[in-house]
Write an enzyme that holds these catalytic residues in place. Structure first.
Site, short mmCIF file in Angstrom:
data_model
loop_
_atom_site.label_atom_id
_atom_site.label_comp_id
_atom_site.label_asym_id
_atom_site.label_seq_id
_atom_site.Cartn_x
_atom_site.Cartn_y
_atom_site.Cartn_z
CB THR A 1 -8.37 8.83 -2.18
OG1 THR A 1 -7.08 9.42 -2.20
CG2 THR A 1 -8.44 7.70 -3.19
CG ASP B 1 -2.09 0.98 1.10
OD1 ASP B 1 -2.24 1.61 0.04
OD2 ASP B 1 -2.86 1.12 2.08
CE LYS B 2 -0.44 6.93 -2.63
NZ LYS B 2 -1.00 8.31 -2.56
CG HIS B 3 -0.77 7.07 4.43
ND1 HIS B 3 -2.11 6.95 4.69
CD2 HIS B 3 -0.38 8.25 4.99
CE1 HIS B 3 -2.52 8.00 5.38
NE2 HIS B 3 -1.49 8.81 5.58
CB SER B 4 -0.58 10.64 0.11
OG SER B 4 -0.53 12.05 0.12
CE LYS C 1 -5.10 5.95 10.34
NZ LYS C 1 -5.65 7.28 10.25
CE LYS C 2 -2.45 3.08 5.20
NZ LYS C 2 -3.30 2.81 4.03
CB SER D 1 -2.55 8.34 13.76
OG SER D 1 -3.61 8.45 12.86
NE ARG E 1 -3.38 13.26 17.05
CZ ARG E 1 -2.99 12.70 15.89
NH1 ARG E 1 -3.42 11.51 15.53
NH2 ARG E 1 -2.15 13.34 15.11
N1 URA Z 1 -3.66 11.35 9.02
C1 URA Z 1 -3.88 10.33 9.90
O1 URA Z 1 -4.41 9.28 9.50
N2 URA Z 1 -3.51 10.49 11.17
C2 URA Z 1 -2.91 11.60 11.64
O2 URA Z 1 -2.58 11.67 12.80
C3 URA Z 1 -2.69 12.67 10.73
C4 URA Z 1 -3.07 12.51 9.42
#
Ligand code: URA
Length: 433
Positions: free
Chosen positions: A127, A87-90, A194-195, A190, A175
């Site tokens: 997205t 996966d890629k996360h931006s 999730k990844k 965070s 937050r």
């Molecule tokens: N995106 C996230 O998923 N978590 C954060 O803490 C900041 C941006």
């Protein structure tokens, strides 16, 4: 709240410990996160701890404990044996439609891509919102539906379900309203938790840097990239990051339906150079990390072939159908209004955040969670930093159903024209491996 934690420490004592700059142990972090999720530690104590972390930071060991406890709060995907899961996360940017091209492109190269994405909030687009420009497209898949599509098509792009890292969902909500989002350990825990829940073999992070990004400076962006790479690697996921430029929108289009059109151009082997370049660079990282290719040059050649042959576009179409959508019904784009240069000169800078906010104010994004999104509005940038322009020439086109003179002048004001020439910024600012 007087409930006792490890070695009979109370939540208030743990908050004080962090406030005073001491390290929290794994047991202490576990106690807080579990208590926060089951409701025995109230929001006000968790907010106070988030603020203490915001000011004092965390050692890598603590960030890792936080991330692992957050991961344990939910389910973790399990995969059939087979090709690598990537996966890629931006971290989010204006005009950032890389995910829409990259997921099917990697699937066309033989990788499995369960891409769990988010919605736009603030200046950056989401997205899922872009994909929802497609008639019927569903982004609320169950975990089993999502996994079935990955096995059949090779990729899926969908939203997070309630049971994926619930601790993050709850903590992020706090937050957001306590000004504790921009904390490197909290962002790292965070995003990487999730990844990790996706059970990946390899991950690439696109950390955006500049006037349209969360991280405005190169130093901040590199620090975040390094923190996330260390966290992913520590958990056994081959993780690398690119810090990429966000001092101007990526590609030309900003908005939902217009970005989808630009995605389809890129999947046809066309489209803007910066979008293609950044997509290929992120894809190469993953093909090498996943050991599908041995060198970045081999990876890039494979990606170019799958893009220009139409193979990636075919996977995109299959993914759209599998997620209930249809590309036969074109996405409506609102009528255009020109933004003209008031003087001649060179484009030297852009206030990219202001351009993103202009899209939000057209209705193309949300000011707060739950706002509805108009998919047909947006902006097309006709210039890039470094371009020479003449007075009266178009700088941009705004797509809107009503006359929007205030937005037209904000877009013009966000594009700085000066007498001296500015260099094109590099698309990739730094590699972090
Ligand atoms: N995106 C996230 O998923 N978590 C954060 O803490 C900041 C941006």
């Amino acid at each position: 709240m007087k409930r006792k934690g490890p070695h009979t420490v109370t939540p208030a004592e743990l908050i004080a410990k962090k406030r005073d700059g001491c390290e929290l142990s794994r047991d202490e972090i576990a106690f807080v996160i579990r208590g926060f999720v089951d409701g025995s530690i109230p929001d006000y104590q968790m907010s106070a701890l988030a603020m203490a972390i915001f000011f004092q930071g965390m050692q890598d060991e603590e960030t890792a404990s936080l991330m692992q406890e957050m991961l344990l709060s939910g389910v973790r995907l399990e995969w059939e044996p087979g090709s690598p899961i990537v996966d890629k996360h931006s971290t989010g940017g204006v005009g950032d439609k890389v995910s829409l091209v990259l997921a099917p492109l990697l699937a066309a190269c033989g990788l499995r891509v369960p891409m769990i994405s988010g919605r736009g909030l603030g200046a950056t687009g989401g997205t899922l919102d872009k994909l929802e420009s497609i008639s019927g497209f569903r982004t609320d898949l169950s975990i089993s539906a999502m996994q079935a599509i990955v096995e059949r098509v090779g990729c899926v792009i969908t939203g997070a379900t309630e049971d994926l890292v619930p601790a993050d969902r709850k903590l992020y909500g706090l937050r957001d309203v306590t000004a504790t989002v921009p904390s490197i350990p909290l962002i790292t825990a965070s995003i990487i938790s999730k990844k990790l829940a996706e059970s990946l073999d390899a991950l690439v992070l696109d950390v955006k840097c500049g006037s349209g990004a969360f991280m405005k400076t190169r130093d901040q962006a590199v620090e975040l990239a390094q923190s996330m790479v260390r966290a992913g690697q520590r958990m056994g996921v081959r993780t690398t990051a690119l810090v990429t430029d966000m001092n101007q929108p990526l590609g030309r289009m900003c908005g939902n339906a217009v970005e989808l059109d630009e995605t389809l151009d890129c999947l046809a082997g066309e489209g803007p150079d910066d979008l293609r370049y950044v997509t290929l660079a992120l894809g190469s990282e993953l093909l090498v990390s996943a050991q599908r290719c041995t060198t970045p040059a081999e990876a890039e050649a494979l990606l170019v072939d799958r893009l220009d042959s139409g193979a990636a576009r075919e996977v995109f179409e299959q993914m759209v159908v599998a997620q209930g959508g249809s590309l036969k019904v074109g996405c409506r784009v609102a009528p255009e209004q020109a933004v003209l240069a008031e003087k001649s000169g060179f484009v030297t800078k852009m206030n990219t955040e202001a351009l993103g906010m202009a899209v939000i104010d057209l209705g193309g994004g949300r000011r707060k969670m739950g706002d509805s999104v108009n998919h047909s509005v947006g902006i097309e940038m006709r210039v890039k930093i470094g371009d020479e322009v003449s007075a009266g020439e178009p700088l941009a086109r705004v797509f809107a159903d009503r006359k929007v003179p205030a937005i037209i002048s904000r877009v013009a004001g966000a594009i700085m024209i000066e007498d001296t020439h500015a260099e094109w910024p590099d698309f990739i600012v730094e590699y972090v491996r």
